[in-house]
Design an enzyme around this catalytic site. Sequence first.
Site, short mmCIF file in Angstrom:
data_model
loop_
_atom_site.label_atom_id
_atom_site.label_comp_id
_atom_site.label_asym_id
_atom_site.label_seq_id
_atom_site.Cartn_x
_atom_site.Cartn_y
_atom_site.Cartn_z
N ASP A 230 0.83 -1.20 0.00
CA ASP A 230 0.00 0.00 0.00
C ASP A 230 0.87 1.25 0.00
O ASP A 230 1.88 1.32 0.71
CB ASP A 230 -0.89 -0.02 1.25
CG ASP A 230 -1.89 1.11 1.28
OD1 ASP A 230 -2.72 1.19 0.37
OD2 ASP A 230 -1.83 1.91 2.23
N GLU A 279 14.73 -15.37 -0.68
CA GLU A 279 15.19 -16.42 0.22
C GLU A 279 14.18 -17.57 0.33
O GLU A 279 14.55 -18.68 0.71
CB GLU A 279 15.42 -15.85 1.63
CG GLU A 279 16.59 -14.91 1.75
CD GLU A 279 16.65 -14.31 3.15
OE1 GLU A 279 15.93 -14.80 4.05
OE2 GLU A 279 17.41 -13.35 3.34
#
Length: 553
Positions: A230, A279
């Site tokens: 956002d 990751e």
Amino acid sequence: MTQHLADRTRPAGAPAEAPTVTDDRADWWRGAVIYQVYPRSFADGNGDGMGDLPGVRARLPYLAELGVDAVWLSPFYASPQADAGYDVADYRAIDPMFGDLHDADALIRDAHDLGLRVIVDLVPNHSSDRHEWFKRALREGPGSPLRERYHFRPGKGENGELPPNDWESIFGGPAWTRSLNPDGTPGEWYLHLFAPEQPDFNWDSPAVRDEFRSVLRFWLDMGVDGFRIDVAHGMVKAPGLPDMGSAGQLKLLGNQQLPFFDQDGVHEIYRSWREILDEYPGQRIGVAEAWTPSEDRTALYLRPDELHQAFNFHYLMTGWDAADLRRVINSSLDSMRPVGAPTTWVLSNHDVVRHRTRLGGGLRRARAATLLMLALPGSAYIYQGEELGLPEVTDLPDEVRQDPSFFKDNGQDGLRDGCRVPMPWSRRGESLGFGEGGSWLPQPADWAELSVEEQTGDPTSTLEMYRSALAIRREHPALGAGDGVEWLDAPAEVLAFRRTTSIGRSVICVVNTGTTPAELAGILPENAELLISNEDFDGTGPLPGDTAGWWAA
């Protein structure tokens, strides 16, 4: 008793490793169709009149049958709800109105079992004024280290009675509110680009950066597949917080250069976030809600070491005009190509007037716009209810409205409530199947005819058109894939283009944005129509106005 943020990990008893979706498509997100769920308006699982996570979970099979690839959930975090959950008090807790962490865990697992990925909203530009950091900053007063995590400043004027600068709130009025000192006297001012209940974080603070890296890992460990970020363009402010010094109304989308939006410093943040996303297995993604002056500025958020997608607001804000649409399609594709990112396409969301109403022309035009969007290369976003052809609700009584912009005198029309009216699932019932306890915003009576129950199985319905379009999009890799279109010669008010895959399969999309039939001789192959938006057109002869179709070539 609320558990301290730093101590909270996964729900008790949940496995350390959350399951991910098994998907053999490389870079699944490049051509994904992602469905936005606005939780309070999607489905109510406990009968209190408000949508919740158990309600969403129960309706996941509907989304899988619809044919979408992923679900994006608008905020469900602990919040006082001053701005429908975009004022977050605790980024690691579920607001009780929506359920709890076990509900979130179960929803993610069920979605993955159905082959759906889950993207959650992240709100990093600001917190709630009920966030523990902000409450402590107020209690401790000027000089508190907690104030460095927000933008506290002394005011101007003889006694500090004027705001620190001339910035405006998106919701109207100054972007500053004066705080009270612990002894009750007027104190410093704090910055809020949105409502006063949403103080902006100071992203120059290492504590803020560390906290959000931790929040990312919390939800990735829960198994989410990505984040919609956002106000992705707003976190970094210009050094010194200089005055805007410009007249006129602030606009989210325009060529204004603003000292609090689209600052280059945001890119360092996203590079660090990309390292975390990479990751984790399963290609977790970041999606930017970035209002920028140009498509080229948007592309900077999508360089290979930053985020994966950004909302294409330039396309969303384009009217129903062939020349304008072709221009924005070309510029969107051209700007994304150098950074190797897919373009995204969206017609409606929780912040704008639904496209059936916004584009004019009613349902027929809305259906044509959908087939155009779904034929373009890149990822497409669907807002809940658009697959039912829901219009904007423009006659809500003032007393039921909850949008903060409705109560501000800055020209906002307050119509965000009109696109957030709860979904109609059945023909009958107090809330048309939304839940047993009514609905938090009233539904128009004629929505029974637009309900999922009413439209399911009707080959002429908008719902079945969406289901067919998404099935064809999966079957024909020419739709959604790639980064360009081959434009075909067509009449002035018609868009016609070919999509071709590396193995030679092609689809032609034709859209008549005018109101009169268009001759398409020489454009379309005979007897090869795949899908047509206008149920009154059999695929032969002139193409009616406000009609789109796909043809195999």
